[in-house]
Every structure is written in C-alpha cells, then in structure tokens.
Design an enzyme around this catalytic site. Structure first.
Site, PDB file in Angstrom:
ATOM      1  N   HIS A 270       0.867  -1.192   0.000  1.00 49.52           N
ATOM      2  CA  HIS A 270       0.000   0.000   0.000  1.00 49.52           C
ATOM      3  C   HIS A 270       0.897   1.232   0.000  1.00 49.52           C
ATOM      4  CE1 HIS A 270      -3.180   2.775   1.170  1.00 49.52           C
ATOM      5  NE2 HIS A 270      -4.034   1.813   0.851  1.00 49.52           N
ATOM      6  N   ASP A 327      -7.858  -5.504   0.047  1.00 51.45           N
ATOM      7  CA  ASP A 327      -8.342  -6.346  -1.060  1.00 51.45           C
ATOM      8  C   ASP A 327      -7.935  -7.801  -0.930  1.00 51.45           C
ATOM      9  OD1 ASP A 327      -7.652  -3.431  -2.697  1.00 51.45           O
ATOM     10  OD2 ASP A 327      -9.647  -4.329  -2.717  1.00 51.45           O
TER      11      ASP A 327
HETATM   12  C1  SDX Z   1      -6.218  -0.020  -2.753  1.00 57.04           C
HETATM   13  O1  SDX Z   1      -4.598   4.503  -1.854  1.00 57.04           O
HETATM   14  C2  SDX Z   1      -5.510   3.835  -1.237  1.00 57.04           C
HETATM   15  O2  SDX Z   1      -5.926   4.174  -0.159  1.00 57.04           O
HETATM   16  C3  SDX Z   1      -6.043   2.657  -2.002  1.00 57.04           C
HETATM   17  C4  SDX Z   1      -7.013   1.782  -1.245  1.00 57.04           C
HETATM   18  C5  SDX Z   1      -8.299   2.486  -0.971  1.00 57.04           C
HETATM   19  O3  SDX Z   1      -9.016   2.067  -0.059  1.00 57.04           O
HETATM   20  O4  SDX Z   1      -8.657   3.385  -1.775  1.00 57.04           O
HETATM   21  O5  SDX Z   1      -6.443   1.359  -0.010  1.00 57.04           O
HETATM   22  C6  SDX Z   1      -7.377   0.550  -2.050  1.00 57.04           C
HETATM   23  O6  SDX Z   1      -5.981   0.340  -3.875  1.00 57.04           O
HETATM   24  C7  SDX Z   1      -5.322  -0.988  -2.020  1.00 57.04           C
HETATM   25  C8  SDX Z   1      -4.109  -1.436  -2.871  1.00 57.04           C
HETATM   26  C9  SDX Z   1      -4.634  -2.518  -3.812  1.00 57.04           C
HETATM   27  N1  SDX Z   1      -3.596  -2.855  -4.798  1.00 57.04           N
HETATM   28  C10 SDX Z   1      -2.976  -4.047  -4.755  1.00 57.04           C
HETATM   29  O7  SDX Z   1      -3.126  -4.894  -3.862  1.00 57.04           O
HETATM   30  C11 SDX Z   1      -2.074  -4.307  -5.953  1.00 57.04           C
HETATM   31  C12 SDX Z   1      -0.737  -4.854  -5.447  1.00 57.04           C
HETATM   32  N2  SDX Z   1      -0.069  -3.795  -4.711  1.00 57.04           N
HETATM   33  C13 SDX Z   1       0.959  -3.043  -5.435  1.00 57.04           C
HETATM   34  O8  SDX Z   1       0.570  -2.788  -6.781  1.00 57.04           O
HETATM   35  C14 SDX Z   1       1.414  -1.859  -4.625  1.00 57.04           C
HETATM   36  O9  SDX Z   1       1.575  -2.254  -3.333  1.00 57.04           O
HETATM   37  C15 SDX Z   1       0.650  -0.556  -4.633  1.00 57.04           C
HETATM   38  C16 SDX Z   1       0.338  -0.080  -6.002  1.00 57.04           C
HETATM   39  C17 SDX Z   1      -0.613  -0.695  -3.844  1.00 57.04           C
HETATM   40  C18 SDX Z   1       1.566   0.453  -3.974  1.00 57.04           C
HETATM   41  O10 SDX Z   1       2.729   0.441  -4.760  1.00 57.04           O
HETATM   42  P1  SDX Z   1       3.885   1.451  -4.434  1.00 57.04           P
HETATM   43  O11 SDX Z   1       3.339   2.816  -4.292  1.00 57.04           O
HETATM   44  O12 SDX Z   1       5.025   1.223  -5.374  1.00 57.04           O
HETATM   45  O13 SDX Z   1       4.317   0.946  -2.984  1.00 57.04           O
HETATM   46  P2  SDX Z   1       5.647   1.263  -2.309  1.00 57.04           P
HETATM   47  O14 SDX Z   1       6.253   2.520  -2.879  1.00 57.04           O
HETATM   48  O15 SDX Z   1       5.396   1.230  -0.839  1.00 57.04           O
HETATM   49  O16 SDX Z   1       6.562   0.007  -2.712  1.00 57.04           O
HETATM   50  C19 SDX Z   1       7.706  -0.212  -1.934  1.00 57.04           C
HETATM   51  C20 SDX Z   1       8.439  -1.340  -2.621  1.00 57.04           C
HETATM   52  C21 SDX Z   1       8.665  -1.100  -4.102  1.00 57.04           C
HETATM   53  O17 SDX Z   1       9.885  -1.769  -4.430  1.00 57.04           O
HETATM   54  P3  SDX Z   1      11.244  -0.840  -4.591  1.00 57.04           P
HETATM   55  O18 SDX Z   1      11.009   0.001  -5.844  1.00 57.04           O
HETATM   56  O19 SDX Z   1      11.332   0.008  -3.323  1.00 57.04           O
HETATM   57  O20 SDX Z   1      12.358  -1.852  -4.744  1.00 57.04           O
HETATM   58  O21 SDX Z   1       7.671  -2.568  -2.532  1.00 57.04           O
HETATM   59  C22 SDX Z   1       7.428  -3.043  -3.837  1.00 57.04           C
HETATM   60  C23 SDX Z   1       7.545  -1.864  -4.774  1.00 57.04           C
HETATM   61  O22 SDX Z   1       7.905  -2.306  -6.063  1.00 57.04           O
HETATM   62  N3  SDX Z   1       6.037  -3.552  -3.839  1.00 57.04           N
HETATM   63  C24 SDX Z   1       5.705  -4.808  -4.082  1.00 57.04           C
HETATM   64  C25 SDX Z   1       4.311  -4.854  -3.924  1.00 57.04           C
HETATM   65  N4  SDX Z   1       3.862  -3.646  -3.600  1.00 57.04           N
HETATM   66  C26 SDX Z   1       4.944  -2.839  -3.551  1.00 57.04           C
HETATM   67  N5  SDX Z   1       6.440  -5.884  -4.419  1.00 57.04           N
HETATM   68  C27 SDX Z   1       5.743  -7.039  -4.618  1.00 57.04           C
HETATM   69  N6  SDX Z   1       4.395  -7.178  -4.474  1.00 57.04           N
HETATM   70  C28 SDX Z   1       3.659  -6.095  -4.133  1.00 57.04           C
HETATM   71  N7  SDX Z   1       2.338  -6.217  -3.999  1.00 57.04           N
END
Ligand code: SDX
Length: 392
Positions: A270, A327
């Site tokens: 998140h 989710d």
């Molecule tokens: C919702 O914003 C909200 O409030 C949204 C929501 C709401 O109620 O409206 O809460 C609802 O959208 C929840 C999120 C649902 N999405 C997913 O479950 C999809 C899977 N999650 C990822 O796509 C991701 O976690 C995001 C898009 C949600 C957030 O991605 P970010 O902004 O890149 O997260 P981050 O910057 O904290 O990531 C830190 C690191 C990164 O790696 P580095 O570049 O630092 O090496 O963690 C990695 C990311 O690539 N990472 C993951 C990951 N999520 C982040 N690696 C593997 N699997 C994942 N799911």
C-alpha cells in the site's frame, strides 16, 4: 490537538488538500472516519450509519438514523429508461465497463437537480447516488447473466436489498442469509472511504472544474478500475487461482521479489500503510465467519492464509513493509457469497461512492473551489525551428 494530528512540515507540503473526513496513519496502521476507528465502526455500526457519519460529520441519533433510512429508501428505484440504456451493452461486457457508462449517463436521467451551486440539488443528488448504486450494481450482474432486473425491496436493509437484487428471481421467494448480509454490510463499511486515494483524488479533480456529481463519480469509477487500485480484489482472486496450491507459493513469492518480473502480489502492499491495513484485520475475521457459516473449505483460502504467513515472515516483505491490504481477503468473502469475480470492483465502487460524495460535498462546504491544475517537470525538447515537409 493530540499527537495524532501534528504533521511535519514536509508532509504538509505534499498534502493535496485539507479534509476532515478520514485520517490515516500508515506507520501505525490507524484509520479513522470523522475520528472513529474503522474497527469500531465495522463492529458496531452498519453501512448507512457510517454513510451518515461520512456525509454529515457526526453519527446520527435514533431519529436521524431512521429518517435517513427512509430518505434513502425513497430513491432506490432507477428511471425505467435506464433499463433500456443497459440493453445497449453486450451481455458479456465487463460490469465495470457498464458501470462507467451508466454512472456518467445518470446526468441524462436526473438533470432536474444538477445545479451544483444549489445546496438542495447537491443534497438530493448525494442521496440519489447513495440509494441507486446497489440497484445499478445488481442490474449489471443480472444483465450479464440474462436474468430480469429485480426491483429493490425497501423493507430490507441496504446490504440485504443488494443481495436480494443480485440473487432473487421473480420465480422463487428469496431469504437473505443474515451472516452474508452482515458480511456484505461490513465489506461496504470497509471500502466506504480512504482519504486521498487515486479514485477519490480523481473525483475531487473532476469536481474542481465544476463538473456535475454524476460525471465526477463516473471519473472515480474509471480510476478505481485499475488492478493497482480497486481492481486488486479481482486480480487477487485470479492470482490465488493461478497459484492454485500451497506448494506453488514460493515460486510466486520469488517472482514478486524479482525486479525484472512485473508480477506483484495482488492484495499486498500500500502506498500509505507501512503496517497491517486495519481494514484487512477486520476483513480476515469476517472471512473466517463467512467460510465457517457456509461450511466452505476452499483451497483458495488455504493458499491465502499460507501466502500471508510466508509473506509476513519473509525478510523482503518485512524490509519493504508489505502487508496484506483491504483487497486481500475481500475477494474470498465475495466469492463465498456467490458473487462473480467480475463484479468485485463494482462492489468496491458501490461502497466507495459515499466516500466520493462526502469529499465532493466537503469541497463545496469549504467554498472557493479552485480548479486542480498540477504542474510538471518538463524533460522534452528545447524550442526547435519548424521546417515544413515537402508534400508535393
Ligand atoms: C487499494 O490509496 C488507497 O488508499 C487505495 C485503497 C483504498 O481504499 O482506496 O487502499 C485501495 O488500492 C489498495 C491497494 C490494492 N492494490 C494491490 O493490492 C495491488 C498490489 N499492490 C501493489 O501494486 C502496490 O503495493 C501498490 C500499487 C498498492 C503500492 O505500490 P507502491 O506505491 O510502489 O508501494 P511502495 O512505494 O510502498 O513500494 C515499496 C516497494 C517497491 O519496491 P522498490 O522500488 O522500493 O524496490 O515494494 C514493492 C515496490 O515495487 N512492492 C511490491 C508490492 N507492492 C509494492 N512488491 C511485490 N508485491 C507487491 N504487492
């Protein structure tokens, strides 16, 4: 103000707006709606009480609550011409495609109260959207399976009426299962609002131009559709089905860590929560209750539980502060209730509509709305001389 609300200047410089609706502390895993913790609301309130709190800023007393229910029930029907609008879509359209189209088109059916500077129009439109979203969502499902639309049955609760419109047919009596009704209502509560997430920010941006509320909600639905946002619950189930069995989990955990692999663990991570999403905790408990009530043993849930256990103990996920989000479990509950995966994001949109409306109302209550106009860091060409091509 207590420690919860002292922001560091750096935070304030990135804040896109001021809002008093929802407070999130991502490090502590705190989520408050108008000051009330989400776990308390999910445990002791129902969705319409939470909707009232989000829309009006205070919880209703008994009379206000009963009057609000009556008001919402007055608007659960949709214009009959909307049924014909549905018949313009292919039956195999994705329900989110239909929702995007129908929600924007509501401005063509309810144009008697579209003056956004008129408070009475804004209040009426807010109630219309809250009341009609379950009807429209259920119509998306019925249309996709070729069954007749079911009219709302206003003696039922908000969640009960939705389940009725989804699963009842004119041929047989339909009894709402109280455990499923409570689970559905809790899913609505847990998705109702979430500060300045992508879709809410989209609604606020659309509202800043003075667009009508139906257009703003349609924009929010479109933004929610993406798998990184509201589409994650559908994507999460597809991922669990792809993993298929507990022994394949390590393969997918490795892929999630591989920067060269676009695979992400759906339902994990998140942008704000760097601790366990407080909604996921409630969703997990609700998942247990529903599966126990329905006596369902599903490999999907076994895979989900084992995936959670492994991920929570994996150094990469710990280092990146990746926890299950709202989710991760919602899809399992919806599937257990009998809702098709293609409808999951529609249900998220249904539940989030009250949050979007609350933010839309807040902008007008704050007054002097200025159009959202982000700037950019330009990294393109410097000015160049234009030489016309010889088109002879
Ligand atoms: C919702 O914003 C909200 O409030 C949204 C929501 C709401 O109620 O409206 O809460 C609802 O959208 C929840 C999120 C649902 N999405 C997913 O479950 C999809 C899977 N999650 C990822 O796509 C991701 O976690 C995001 C898009 C949600 C957030 O991605 P970010 O902004 O890149 O997260 P981050 O910057 O904290 O990531 C830190 C690191 C990164 O790696 P580095 O570049 O630092 O090496 O963690 C990695 C990311 O690539 N990472 C993951 C990951 N999520 C982040 N690696 C593997 N699997 C994942 N799911």
């Amino acid at each position: 103000k207590n420690h919860l609300f002292t922001f560091d200047p750096g935070f304030m410089s990135t804040a896109s707006c001021k809002s008093s609706i929802t407070y999130i502390d991502g490090e502590q895993g705190i989520l408050l709606h108008r000051g009330y913790p989400i776990a308390e609301l999910a445990e002791h309130a129902d969705y319409l009480e939470v909707a009232y709190l989000l829309l009006f800023g205070e919880r209703p007393d008994k009379t206000q609550y009963q009057d609000f229910i009556k008001l919402v029930r007055n608007h659960t029907l949709v214009h009959e011409q909307i049924s014909r609008f549905f018949h313009g879509f292919r039956r195999d359209s994705h329900p989110m495609a239909v929702m995007c189209g129908v929600s924007g088109a509501l401005a063509a059916f309810y144009h008697d109260a579209l003056d956004i500077n008129n408070v009475a129009h804004r209040e009426l439109t807010a109630i219309r959207l809250l009341a009609k979203m379950p009807t429209l969502a259920a119509m998306c499902y019925k249309y996709s399976i070729g069954q007749p639309f079911m009219f709302p049955l206003n003696k039922l609760s908000y969640a009960g009426n939705f389940l009725y419109m989804m699963f009842a047919t004119p041929c047989e009596p339909y009894e709402v299962n109280p455990v499923l009704e409570r689970a559905m209502d809790r899913i609505f509560i847990l998705h109702a609002d979430h500060e300045q997430n992508a879709s809410t920010s989209t609604v606020r941006t659309a509202a800043s131009s003075g667009a009508n509320p139906f257009a703003c909600i349609a924009a929010g639905i479109a933004s929610l559709w993406g798998p990184a946002h509201g589409g994650a619950n559908e994507a999460c189930i597809k991922m669990l089905e792809q993993i298929g069995s507990v022994d394949r989990i390590p393969e997918f955990i490795a892929r999630a860590k591989d920067k060269n692999d676009p695979f992400r663990l759906m339902g994990f991570g998140h942008r704000v929560y760097k601790n366990y999403d407080p909604r996921a905790k409630v969703m997990r408990q609700t998942c247990y209750e529903v599966l126990q009530e329905l006596n369902i043993q599903t490999p999907l849930f076994d895979v989900a539980m084992e995936l959670e256990r492994i991920a929570l103990n994996d150094p990469y996920f710990i280092e990146h502060k990746l926890y299950p989000n709202v989710d991760f479990y919602s899809g399992i509950i919806l599937k257990a209730i009998g809702i098709p995966v293609s409808m999951f994001t529609v249900i998220f949109a249904l539940a989030r509509t009250v949050g979007w409306i609350a933010h839309w109302k807040e902008m007008y209550n704050q007054g002097n709305i200025k159009i959202v106009r982000p700037r950019q860091l330009y990294v393109g060409h410097e000015q160049r001389v234009f030489t016309p091509i010889d088109k002879a």
